[in-house]
Design a protein around this motif. Structure first.
Motif, mmCIF file in Angstrom:
data_model
loop_
_atom_site.group_PDB
_atom_site.id
_atom_site.type_symbol
_atom_site.label_atom_id
_atom_site.label_comp_id
_atom_site.label_asym_id
_atom_site.label_seq_id
_atom_site.Cartn_x
_atom_site.Cartn_y
_atom_site.Cartn_z
ATOM 1 N N HIS A 140 4.483 2.737 7.511
ATOM 2 C CA HIS A 140 3.338 2.691 6.601
ATOM 3 C C HIS A 140 2.084 2.654 7.461
ATOM 4 O O HIS A 140 1.922 1.746 8.268
ATOM 5 N N ASN A 141 1.228 3.641 7.294
ATOM 6 C CA ASN A 141 -0.015 3.648 8.052
ATOM 7 C C ASN A 141 -1.141 4.105 7.136
ATOM 8 O O ASN A 141 -0.900 4.724 6.093
ATOM 9 N N PRO A 142 -2.373 3.791 7.493
ATOM 10 C CA PRO A 142 -3.506 4.150 6.633
ATOM 11 C C PRO A 142 -3.646 5.646 6.388
ATOM 12 O O PRO A 142 -4.115 6.060 5.339
ATOM 13 N N GLU A 143 -3.201 6.456 7.318
ATOM 14 C CA GLU A 143 -3.343 7.905 7.145
ATOM 15 C C GLU A 143 -2.464 8.430 6.010
ATOM 16 O O GLU A 143 -2.906 9.196 5.168
ATOM 17 N N ASN A 144 -1.201 8.015 5.983
ATOM 18 C CA ASN A 144 -0.281 8.502 4.958
ATOM 19 C C ASN A 144 -0.288 7.672 3.684
ATOM 20 O O ASN A 144 0.156 8.154 2.643
ATOM 21 N N MET B 149 -4.096 0.115 1.278
ATOM 22 C CA MET B 149 -5.172 -0.654 1.909
ATOM 23 C C MET B 149 -4.593 -1.686 2.883
ATOM 24 O O MET B 149 -4.844 -2.882 2.781
ATOM 25 N N LEU B 150 -3.801 -1.207 3.820
ATOM 26 C CA LEU B 150 -3.069 -2.076 4.730
ATOM 27 C C LEU B 150 -3.962 -3.025 5.523
ATOM 28 O O LEU B 150 -3.581 -4.176 5.766
ATOM 29 N N GLN B 151 -5.135 -2.567 5.939
ATOM 30 C CA GLN B 151 -6.029 -3.449 6.705
ATOM 31 C C GLN B 151 -6.469 -4.646 5.871
ATOM 32 O O GLN B 151 -6.702 -5.724 6.399
ATOM 33 N N GLU B 152 -6.554 -4.470 4.554
ATOM 34 C CA GLU B 152 -7.002 -5.551 3.678
ATOM 35 C C GLU B 152 -5.858 -6.370 3.099
ATOM 36 O O GLU B 152 -6.032 -7.538 2.775
ATOM 37 N N THR B 153 -4.665 -5.770 2.972
ATOM 38 C CA THR B 153 -3.585 -6.456 2.262
ATOM 39 C C THR B 153 -2.527 -7.068 3.174
ATOM 40 O O THR B 153 -1.803 -7.956 2.742
ATOM 41 N N MET B 154 -2.410 -6.606 4.404
ATOM 42 C CA MET B 154 -1.439 -7.200 5.324
ATOM 43 C C MET B 154 -1.966 -8.559 5.773
ATOM 44 O O MET B 154 -3.132 -8.700 6.119
ATOM 45 N N ILE B 155 -1.105 -9.547 5.770
ATOM 46 C CA ILE B 155 -1.490 -10.892 6.184
ATOM 47 C C ILE B 155 -0.920 -11.125 7.577
ATOM 48 O O ILE B 155 0.303 -11.173 7.747
ATOM 49 N N PRO B 156 -1.775 -11.268 8.570
ATOM 50 C CA PRO B 156 -1.251 -11.462 9.919
ATOM 51 C C PRO B 156 -0.696 -12.870 10.091
ATOM 52 O O PRO B 156 -1.162 -13.818 9.480
ATOM 53 N N TYR B 157 0.332 -12.986 10.901
ATOM 54 C CA TYR B 157 0.820 -14.320 11.221
ATOM 55 C C TYR B 157 0.017 -14.825 12.415
ATOM 56 O O TYR B 157 -0.575 -14.053 13.158
ATOM 57 N N PRO B 158 -0.007 -16.137 12.591
ATOM 58 C CA PRO B 158 -0.809 -16.687 13.696
ATOM 59 C C PRO B 158 -0.236 -16.289 15.046
ATOM 60 O O PRO B 158 0.882 -15.788 15.145
#
Length: 176
Positions: free
Chosen positions: A41-45, A50-59
């Motif tokens: 899953h990448n922003p291009e395809n 909206m992966l940059q906004e919806t993915m929650i990074p782990y610490p």
């Protein structure tokens, strides 16, 4: 679910998508999904995710830390380890006893014995050249050995159907 039926007229844009039953070659496919690999899953395809906004990074994780996530959600790790330490990700599925799952376990076992990635991950040398990689002796518990296909299943089923399935699984693993 509908992504295979839409084609971007402008790459990386949330707008300007058109409905299309096929690509330029007449194929319908799910972008980023390739047999034998994880789905990318990448922003291009998939700009609509909206992966940059919806993915929650782990610490930040340190050596020895553990992170759990559900395989039913979109999740990921960095494409490249930029840290000073080696890093690895273990995928530990829990599956019912079926012949197709045992076929996978057989392939996974063979890859493990060679130090290679399991069959549903991208290829490469994996840990095959590591001197201190995991070996059969490192799988300590009997349950772990059975789960990895390193020991046959014990046939103590409650009925003939379960017993027959366990025997077929052991045959797939090469124990019969």
């Amino acid at each position: 679910m509908l992504r295979p039926f839409f084609k971007p007229t402008q790459r990386g844009s949330l707008n300007n998508w058109k409905f299309s039953l096929d690509d330029d070659d007449g194929n319908v496919f799910l972008h980023g999904a390739n047999p034998g690999t994880m789905q990318e899953h990448n922003p291009e395809n998939h700009p609509h995710l909206m992966l940059q906004e919806t993915m929650i990074p782990y610490p930040t994780v340190e050596p020895g830390d553990t992170v759990f996530w559900s395989a039913d959600t979109i999740h990921g790790t960095e494409r490249e380890n930029t840290g000073a330490e080696d890093a690895c990700v273990f995928y530990i599925p829990s599956v019912p006893l079926t012949l197709s799952n045992m076929q996978y376990v057989s392939q996974q076992r063979d890859a493990f014995l060679k130090g290679l990635p399991p069959p549903d991950f991208p290829g490469g040398a994996g840990e095959s050249h590591f001197l201190d990689r995991a070996k059969v002796r490192d799988v300590q518990s009997e349950a772990g050995k059975v789960a990895m296909g390193l020991r046959p299943l014990t046939v103590t089923a409650a009925n003939a159907g379960q017993s027959d399935l366990a025997k077929q699984a052991n045959n797939l693993l090469g124990y019969i």
